[in-house]
Design an enzyme around this catalytic site. Structure first.
Site, PDB file in Angstrom:
ATOM      1  N   ASP A 154       0.820  -1.225   0.000  1.00 14.39           N
ATOM      2  CA  ASP A 154       0.000   0.000   0.000  1.00 14.39           C
ATOM      3  C   ASP A 154       0.848   1.267   0.000  1.00 14.39           C
ATOM      4  OD1 ASP A 154      -2.150  -1.661   0.195  1.00 14.39           O
ATOM      5  OD2 ASP A 154      -2.451  -1.358   2.345  1.00 14.39           O
TER       6      ASP A 154
HETATM    7  P1  NAP Z   1       0.884  -4.074   3.139  1.00 14.54           P
HETATM    8  O1  NAP Z   1       0.225  -3.087   2.244  1.00 14.54           O
HETATM    9  O2  NAP Z   1       0.047  -4.706   4.184  1.00 14.54           O
HETATM   10  O3  NAP Z   1       1.533  -5.186   2.219  1.00 14.54           O
HETATM   11  C1  NAP Z   1       2.337  -6.190   2.747  1.00 14.54           C
HETATM   12  C2  NAP Z   1       2.879  -6.986   1.600  1.00 14.54           C
HETATM   13  O4  NAP Z   1       3.829  -7.897   2.111  1.00 14.54           O
HETATM   14  C3  NAP Z   1       1.819  -7.788   0.867  1.00 14.54           C
HETATM   15  O5  NAP Z   1       1.779  -7.365  -0.461  1.00 14.54           O
HETATM   16  C4  NAP Z   1       2.278  -9.243   0.990  1.00 14.54           C
HETATM   17  O6  NAP Z   1       2.107  -9.864  -0.283  1.00 14.54           O
HETATM   18  C5  NAP Z   1       3.760  -9.078   1.336  1.00 14.54           C
HETATM   19  N1  NAP Z   1       4.275 -10.155   2.182  1.00 14.54           N
HETATM   20  C6  NAP Z   1       3.698 -10.723   3.252  1.00 14.54           C
HETATM   21  N2  NAP Z   1       4.485 -11.665   3.768  1.00 14.54           N
HETATM   22  C7  NAP Z   1       5.599 -11.701   3.002  1.00 14.54           C
HETATM   23  C8  NAP Z   1       6.781 -12.470   3.038  1.00 14.54           C
HETATM   24  N3  NAP Z   1       6.980 -13.427   3.960  1.00 14.54           N
HETATM   25  N4  NAP Z   1       7.725 -12.252   2.109  1.00 14.54           N
HETATM   26  C9  NAP Z   1       7.529 -11.295   1.154  1.00 14.54           C
HETATM   27  N5  NAP Z   1       6.430 -10.536   1.089  1.00 14.54           N
HETATM   28  C10 NAP Z   1       5.471 -10.741   1.993  1.00 14.54           C
HETATM   29  O7  NAP Z   1       2.131  -3.448   3.887  1.00 14.54           O
HETATM   30  P2  NAP Z   1       2.731  -1.977   3.870  1.00 14.54           P
HETATM   31  O8  NAP Z   1       3.042  -1.534   2.486  1.00 14.54           O
HETATM   32  O9  NAP Z   1       3.802  -1.989   4.907  1.00 14.54           O
HETATM   33  O10 NAP Z   1       1.539  -1.056   4.346  1.00 14.54           O
HETATM   34  C11 NAP Z   1       1.065  -1.044   5.659  1.00 14.54           C
HETATM   35  C12 NAP Z   1      -0.427  -0.971   5.648  1.00 14.54           C
HETATM   36  O11 NAP Z   1      -0.897  -1.208   6.987  1.00 14.54           O
HETATM   37  C13 NAP Z   1      -0.933   0.391   5.215  1.00 14.54           C
HETATM   38  O12 NAP Z   1      -2.110   0.277   4.448  1.00 14.54           O
HETATM   39  C14 NAP Z   1      -1.233   1.061   6.533  1.00 14.54           C
HETATM   40  O13 NAP Z   1      -2.225   2.064   6.415  1.00 14.54           O
HETATM   41  C15 NAP Z   1      -1.721  -0.113   7.365  1.00 14.54           C
HETATM   42  N6  NAP Z   1      -1.599   0.091   8.829  1.00 14.54           N
HETATM   43  C16 NAP Z   1      -0.416   0.457   9.357  1.00 14.54           C
HETATM   44  C17 NAP Z   1      -0.314   0.681  10.717  1.00 14.54           C
HETATM   45  C18 NAP Z   1       0.974   1.153  11.321  1.00 14.54           C
HETATM   46  O14 NAP Z   1       0.948   1.704  12.416  1.00 14.54           O
HETATM   47  N7  NAP Z   1       2.115   0.936  10.679  1.00 14.54           N
HETATM   48  C19 NAP Z   1      -1.426   0.474  11.539  1.00 14.54           C
HETATM   49  C20 NAP Z   1      -2.617   0.042  10.942  1.00 14.54           C
HETATM   50  C21 NAP Z   1      -2.692  -0.146   9.601  1.00 14.54           C
HETATM   51  P3  NAP Z   1       2.113 -11.444  -0.437  1.00 14.54           P
HETATM   52  O15 NAP Z   1       1.123 -11.973   0.544  1.00 14.54           O
HETATM   53  O16 NAP Z   1       1.687 -11.669  -1.873  1.00 14.54           O
HETATM   54  O17 NAP Z   1       3.477 -11.911  -0.173  1.00 14.54           O
END
Ligand code: NAP
Length: 462
Positions: free
Chosen positions: A389
């Protein structure tokens, strides 16, 4: 003695302020934590001394010391054992104990033995501390269970409606009681309120999406702080009031910052709502380019400037150490490696900073999102490791996208982007990532840790 205690309280309060200040940068966060912890130990010891009189029975002292010892041992063991990915659950559990304490103090003070000294203001403060503490207590337990995957989202009209009725009751009942319109004693009234607030805590958190739990935990943290401040007012304990206000304010600021960084209002998070995608392609329809490990290693071996954009997948794969090894290997080849960190990458604030610190990545290598975006076009290769994301260009280009408006790391502006993920799963926001179809982007499929290890092996051969 009173003067020593007052000065001690002041020093403890100052250490909280200093601790918070230090915690605002990852470089000094550990020191900040230590300073605040020293302040907290000081506050506990002074409160112990201040409350001690010769009339306090020895058995009470033994019970209190035993409780402190048990709490310290259990807390230390839990903190030592926790995996980095389990940190939000632990924070939630600790928060539940804070809320539970505020609630128990309210219940103890409502005991008929104490009542003759309790004035109206104290009664109101006591009820405020008890209600907020009870909500934080059960709410945090449900949040922890949801993060652990043991409790599912439960969003029905019945739950939402019951929660609203309970909230209304918790506001109205004290007003009715203080007007003398409820024919029950203060103690049973307070116990009934605690029961309602505990049920409300459960119903408040149940409907919220599991992935939104970090935001909710931060909010509950703030509620615990407020409960502590109310209880501090009941006891006239200055350090408790100050500590509660700091936690309350820090928690609410963090909650709002997280909502801003996700471009979602707090109301939408609490309602568990995501804007629906309209007419977007599904991930299966996307035209993507795959890249192999050896091609990735080759691209990296020719690069002079590389950026790593870590995301939640890095935490899932526990690939931080392997990533740091790859960085060192590239640096030996005179390549500059930077890490660009999005404020909400991962699942808790500072998630990526904590992981990289664990792998001893130097802070000077870390760039914040805006800083990284400014120089993005200079990077020969950007490795997106388990992030989704936070690098989705739809957030800037597609007003119909649910993530539209969320600030992103513009990895697509680099010369070449390689996204490491296991398959075509979506990220947390559940939307297709436009980056994957861009001309300069290729996908390296596989678990991030395994892929990074294979890249290292290949790099050693080149
Ligand atoms: P993300 O959008 O959740 O994407 C995570 C990616 O990691 C997925 O595409 C997944 O694809 C891949 N993945 C998972 N396990 C993996 C592995 N073992 N090896 C390789 N890839 C792997 O993560 P992000 O870009 O860090 O974004 C964070 C999201 O969480 C945002 O939308 C944010 O708003 C939300 N959020 C964040 C917080 C905070 O405080 N940081 C709190 C609440 C919500 P595959 O499954 O295809 O591998």
């Amino acid at each position: 003695m009173e003067a020593i205690i007052e000065i001690g309280y002041l020093l403890a309060t100052l250490s909280f302020i200093l601790g918070l200040k230090f915690m605002s940068s990852p470089k000094n966060a550990k020191t900040g934590n230590l300073i605040a912890a020293i302040g907290m130990v000081m506050a506990v010891v002074l409160t112990f001394v201040a409350g001690y009189t010769e009339t306090v029975p020895y058995t009470n002292l033994i019970i209190m010391l035993a409780a402190i010892a048990i709490g310290t041992i259990v807390g230390k063991r839990l903190s030592d054992k926790v995996e980095m990915t389990g940190m939000p659950q632990l924070v939630s559990l600790f928060n539940a104990t804070g809320g539970g304490c505020a609630m128990l103090l309210g219940l103890v003070e409502a005991n008929p033995m104490h009542l003759q000294e309790t004035e109206l203001t104290s009664q109101i403060l006591l009820i405020a501390g008890l209600i907020t503490g009870a909500i934080a207590f059960t709410g945090s337990i449900i949040a922890e269970r949801k993060l652990a995957g043991k409790v599912k989202d439960y969003r029905t009209m019945g739950v939402v409606f019951s929660a609203r009725i309970l909230l209304l009751l918790m506001i109205l009942l004290p007003v009715i009681y203080f007007f003398g319109l409820l024919p029950i004693g203060f103690a049973p009234f307070v116990f009934a309120l605690a029961g309602l607030a505990m049920i409300y805590g459960v119903l408040f958190v149940l409907p919220i999406g599991g992935a939104d739990m970090p935001v909710v935990i931060s909010l509950l943290n703030s509620i615990t702080g407020i409960a502590t401040a109310f209880t501090g007012l009941v006891y006239g304990n200055k350090v408790m009031i100050a500590g509660g206000i700091f936690v309350g304010a820090a928690g609410i600021f963090l909650t709002l910052l997280m909502c801003t960084a996700m471009n979602r209002s707090l109301m939408k998070v609490l309602a568990g709502k995501f804007k629906k995608s309209t007419g977007a392609v599904s991930e299966e329809d996307q035209e993507i380019k795959e890249i192999s490990v050896s091609e990735t290693a080759l691209a990296l071996s020719f690069a002079q400037k590389v950026a790593v954009i870590p995301g939640y997948g890095l935490a899932v794969a526990q690939a931080q150490h392997t990533c740091a090894q790859m960085q060192q290997l590239l640096e030996k080849r005179d390549c500059t490696v930077d890490y660009i960190i999005h404020p909400v990458a991962g699942r808790m604030p500072g998630h990526m900073n904590v992981l990289l610190a664990e792998a001893n990545v130097d802070y000077s290598r870390l760039k914040e999102m805006d800083e990284g975006n400014e120089v993005m076009s200079q990077y020969d290769v950007v490795l997106v490791i388990g992030a989704n994301d936070v690098v989705n260009p739809a957030a800037e280009n597609n007003p119909d996208s649910p993530v539209y408006g969320m600030p992103i790391i513009r990895s697509h502006e680099a010369k070449q982007v390689i996204v490491m993920k296991r398959g075509m799963s979506k990220g947390y926001a559940g939307v297709v990532n436009d980056l994957f179809e861009m001309d300069n982007c290729s996908l390296l499929f596989g678990d991030a840790k395994i892929s990074l290890q294979e890249i290292i092996n290949q790099l050693k051969l080149i």
